[in-house]
Design a protein around this motif. Structure first.
Motif, PDB file in Angstrom:
ATOM      1  N   THR A 296      21.753 -15.672   1.237  1.00  0.00           N
ATOM      2  CA  THR A 296      22.486 -14.431   0.962  1.00  0.00           C
ATOM      3  C   THR A 296      21.546 -13.231   1.081  1.00  0.00           C
ATOM      4  N   ALA A 297      20.359 -13.350   0.510  1.00  0.00           N
ATOM      5  CA  ALA A 297      19.396 -12.240   0.571  1.00  0.00           C
ATOM      6  C   ALA A 297      19.032 -11.939   2.028  1.00  0.00           C
ATOM      7  N   GLN A 298      18.812 -12.990   2.832  1.00  0.00           N
ATOM      8  CA  GLN A 298      18.473 -12.789   4.255  1.00  0.00           C
ATOM      9  C   GLN A 298      19.580 -12.042   4.992  1.00  0.00           C
ATOM     10  N   ILE A 299      20.812 -12.477   4.765  1.00  0.00           N
ATOM     11  CA  ILE A 299      21.929 -11.907   5.532  1.00  0.00           C
ATOM     12  C   ILE A 299      22.236 -10.479   5.047  1.00  0.00           C
ATOM     13  N   GLN A 300      22.160 -10.258   3.742  1.00  0.00           N
ATOM     14  CA  GLN A 300      22.379  -8.902   3.225  1.00  0.00           C
ATOM     15  C   GLN A 300      21.322  -7.935   3.770  1.00  0.00           C
ATOM     16  N   ASP A 301      20.064  -8.380   3.791  1.00  0.00           N
ATOM     17  CA  ASP A 301      18.994  -7.523   4.318  1.00  0.00           C
ATOM     18  C   ASP A 301      19.256  -7.156   5.771  1.00  0.00           C
ATOM     19  N   LEU A 302      19.686  -8.153   6.551  1.00  0.00           N
ATOM     20  CA  LEU A 302      19.918  -7.909   7.975  1.00  0.00           C
ATOM     21  C   LEU A 302      21.073  -6.928   8.174  1.00  0.00           C
ATOM     22  N   VAL A 303      22.162  -7.127   7.432  1.00  0.00           N
ATOM     23  CA  VAL A 303      23.308  -6.219   7.566  1.00  0.00           C
ATOM     24  C   VAL A 303      22.905  -4.814   7.123  1.00  0.00           C
ATOM     25  N   ASP A 304      22.157  -4.712   6.030  1.00  0.00           N
ATOM     26  CA  ASP A 304      21.684  -3.388   5.570  1.00  0.00           C
ATOM     27  C   ASP A 304      20.830  -2.711   6.634  1.00  0.00           C
ATOM     28  N   GLU A 305      19.977  -3.533   7.270  1.00  0.00           N
ATOM     29  CA  GLU A 305      19.051  -2.965   8.255  1.00  0.00           C
ATOM     30  C   GLU A 305      19.800  -2.372   9.452  1.00  0.00           C
ATOM     31  N   VAL A 306      20.774  -3.100   9.976  1.00  0.00           N
ATOM     32  CA  VAL A 306      21.434  -2.627  11.208  1.00  0.00           C
ATOM     33  C   VAL A 306      22.588  -1.665  10.924  1.00  0.00           C
ATOM     34  N   ALA A 307      22.951  -1.535   9.636  1.00  0.00           N
ATOM     35  CA  ALA A 307      24.161  -0.768   9.300  1.00  0.00           C
ATOM     36  C   ALA A 307      24.083   0.691   9.744  1.00  0.00           C
ATOM     37  N   ASP A 308      22.871   1.255   9.812  1.00  0.00           N
ATOM     38  CA  ASP A 308      22.836   2.676  10.216  1.00  0.00           C
ATOM     39  C   ASP A 308      22.268   2.880  11.627  1.00  0.00           C
ATOM     40  N   TRP A 309      22.169   1.780  12.408  1.00  0.00           N
ATOM     41  CA  TRP A 309      21.749   1.952  13.799  1.00  0.00           C
ATOM     42  C   TRP A 309      22.912   2.532  14.621  1.00  0.00           C
ATOM     43  N   ASP A 310      22.568   3.311  15.641  1.00  0.00           N
ATOM     44  CA  ASP A 310      23.615   3.865  16.506  1.00  0.00           C
ATOM     45  C   ASP A 310      24.236   2.782  17.378  1.00  0.00           C
ATOM     46  N   SER A 311      23.415   1.791  17.732  1.00  0.00           N
ATOM     47  CA  SER A 311      23.908   0.723  18.590  1.00  0.00           C
ATOM     48  C   SER A 311      23.136  -0.561  18.280  1.00  0.00           C
ATOM     49  N   VAL A 312      23.880  -1.641  18.033  1.00  0.00           N
ATOM     50  CA  VAL A 312      23.272  -2.933  17.724  1.00  0.00           C
ATOM     51  C   VAL A 312      23.708  -3.916  18.807  1.00  0.00           C
ATOM     52  N   GLU A 313      22.763  -4.516  19.514  1.00  0.00           N
ATOM     53  CA  GLU A 313      23.133  -5.561  20.467  1.00  0.00           C
ATOM     54  C   GLU A 313      23.218  -6.859  19.645  1.00  0.00           C
ATOM     55  N   VAL A 314      24.443  -7.305  19.407  1.00  0.00           N
ATOM     56  CA  VAL A 314      24.667  -8.327  18.377  1.00  0.00           C
ATOM     57  C   VAL A 314      23.922  -9.632  18.666  1.00  0.00           C
TER      58      VAL A 314
END
Lengths: 102, 385
Positions: B104-122
């Protein structure tokens, strides 16, 4: 409220009470050995296989076609087999004895 | 057609004859398409064998790039049961609360990290990183090791131009050899060490057997998990109402996960080698030829599933075969289900909506069929709640 008895493969007998949910959920919540419920109860994994005590078959009712097809390909299945994710806890089940399959 | 939609290219053939055909490196494959046939043949390991020459049951065949037998995947009963009993408790660890807390901590960190990027290549920015980091938990090794695997790219066997890249496979095999050497020199509490210390019929597993389990662990859970994660993001981008529903009705999450996995079928099919002349849906299958069990087709069989081409988020009866069926069902399924469960809960919790900016589909060619299995790349923008 229904009383449900599980007999595990090492012959331990555990009686639990519940009034809702599925029998699989009840077993998993109470760590009944041999009931994994991997798929969460959608009849896709067969890790909640039990044998209903012959005298209690009527309490359990009849399996759906999808459940029967699943059991047909289980080497340990017999005429008393059920996937207990498909057994909803109701008063009708009160007193039922379920032997956990190998 | 929506970008997240995965159509069913097998429908007509499934209804009309029940099988399809493809050639694969001059070792043709009869692709079995019906739910009933797929499950029956998966169950009948005597006639439809997994323990053939290593690599042959994989389509495309890996016979020319691999000698190590993947274990327990390429072993049949009764030996299979012995190996499976060794590895099964380890692969059930994702059910433990502490494992789930770390994931859960890993996935939350990742979502938090990319949440404010203009573009994420999934695929590369999100799914590959998520899968690689989560694998450190499954192997019980330091988190930092994930960086090495991320640098390998999306598929340990596949390069851009060639579905079977021997040089890329060698990277994985050399790496695993080196890790086994390390574990022999300094045993720890990681999967390598646990396997090296395991016994079957009173004998320690050989180095080659340990390698076989490790190759399976790396290869089996890589592009399958990446596809499942990427396709989930695409689905929620085009179905914000589903994200809202999961937020309001978290009790349906388990069913939703099974349904998404049914719909995506991240592994299209898996082969078996026929051991005796037989028939499948009135089609002769000769000894020493190959059939494949098409999970993706079986999952859309209208004889079993109502509205098979729709994602019915709370589907109650869902005997999908995305994790295979019977003896050889997916060893990594517990890990995969936890990843999906935590991902969906995290998205419902943290993400308001997702915009798809651009995408490139990943189409598999299977003889007469072309199947979209996911994306080569898909750029999105996450909009945080």
């Amino acid at each position: 409220m229904a009383k449900i008895t599980f007999i595990t493969t090492d012959n331990e007998s555990v009686t639990l009470e519940a009034d809702s949910g599925s029998v699989m959920e009840l077993a998993v919540q109470n760590n009944i050995k041999g009931i994994d419920g991997d798929c969460g109860g959608v009849c896709s994994c067969a890790t909640c296989h039990v044998h209903v005590a012959p005298e209690h078959v009527e309490k359990a009712g009849e399996a759906s076609e999808i459940e029967k097809d699943m059991l047909e390909l289980d080497d340990n299945a017999d005429e008393f087999s059920r996937l207990c994710c498909q057994l909803d806890v109701t008063d009708q089940l009160d007193g039922i004895i379920l032997r956990v399959a190998v | 057609m929506k970008k997240s939609e995965l159509s069913d290219p097998f429908e007509q053939a499934r209804l009309e004859k029940g099988y399809g055909e493809m050639n694969d490196q001059d070792d043709p494959v009869t692709i079995l398409l019906r739910h009933k046939d797929v499950r029956k043949c998966a169950h009948n390991w005597k006639t439809f064998q997994s323990g053939a020459v290593p690599g042959r049951i994989v389509v495309p065949s890996e016979v020319n790039i691999r000698e190590t037998r993947q274990i327990p995947f390429e072993v049949d009963p009764p030996m299979h049961g012995g190996y499976r009993a060794i590895v099964e408790p380890w692969f059930k660890r994702p059910l433990q609360p502490e494992y789930q807390a770390k994931l859960t901590a890993q996935i939350q960190d990742l979502v938090d990290e990319v949440a404010d990027w203009d573009s994420v290549e999934v695929v590369s920015d999100f799914a590959l990183r998520l899968q690689s980091r989560a694998l450190t938990l499954l192997l019980n090794i330091p988190y930092e090791e994930a960086q090495t695997w991320i640098e390998w790219g999306t598929h340990v066997f596949r390069s851009e131009d060639d579905a079977l890249d021997g040089s890329k496979a060698a990277i994985l095999y050399d790496y695993i050899d080196a890790q086994i050497d390390k574990a022999i020199a300094q045993p720890g509490e990681d999967l390598y060490s646990v396997l090296l210390d395991s016994e079957l019929d009173g004998k320690k597993l050989t180095r080659e057997e340990v390698k076989g389990v490790m190759i399976l662990t790396f290869a089996g859970g890589r592009d399958t998990v990446i596809n499942a994660v990427t396709n989930s993001i695409a689905y929620f981008a085009e179905h914000p109402e589903s994200l809202t529903r999961l937020r309001n009705e978290p009790e349906i999450t388990g069913r939703a996960i099974e349904e998404l996995i049914r719909y995506f079928a991240p592994l299209t099919h898996m082969g078996r080698v026929v051991t005796e002349d037989t028939q499948v849906c009135e089609h002769a299958a000769k000894a020493d030829t190959r059939v494949s069990l098409c999970w993706a087709s079986a999952n859309r069989d209208a004889a079993v599933f109502e509205k098979p081409n729709e994602v019915v988020l709370d589907r109650k009866l869902n005997p999908h075969v995305s994790f295979g069926f019977s003896h050889h069902n997916c060893l990594g399924a517990t890990h995969a289900r936890q990843i999906m469960n935590i991902l969906v809960k995290t998205l419902a919790d943290k993400v308001q909506s997702i915009d798809i900016l651009a995408s490139q589909e990943n189409i598999e060619e299977l003889g007469e069929f072309n199947r979209k299995v996911g994306f080569d790349s898909i750029k999105v923008k996450f909009n945080a709640r």
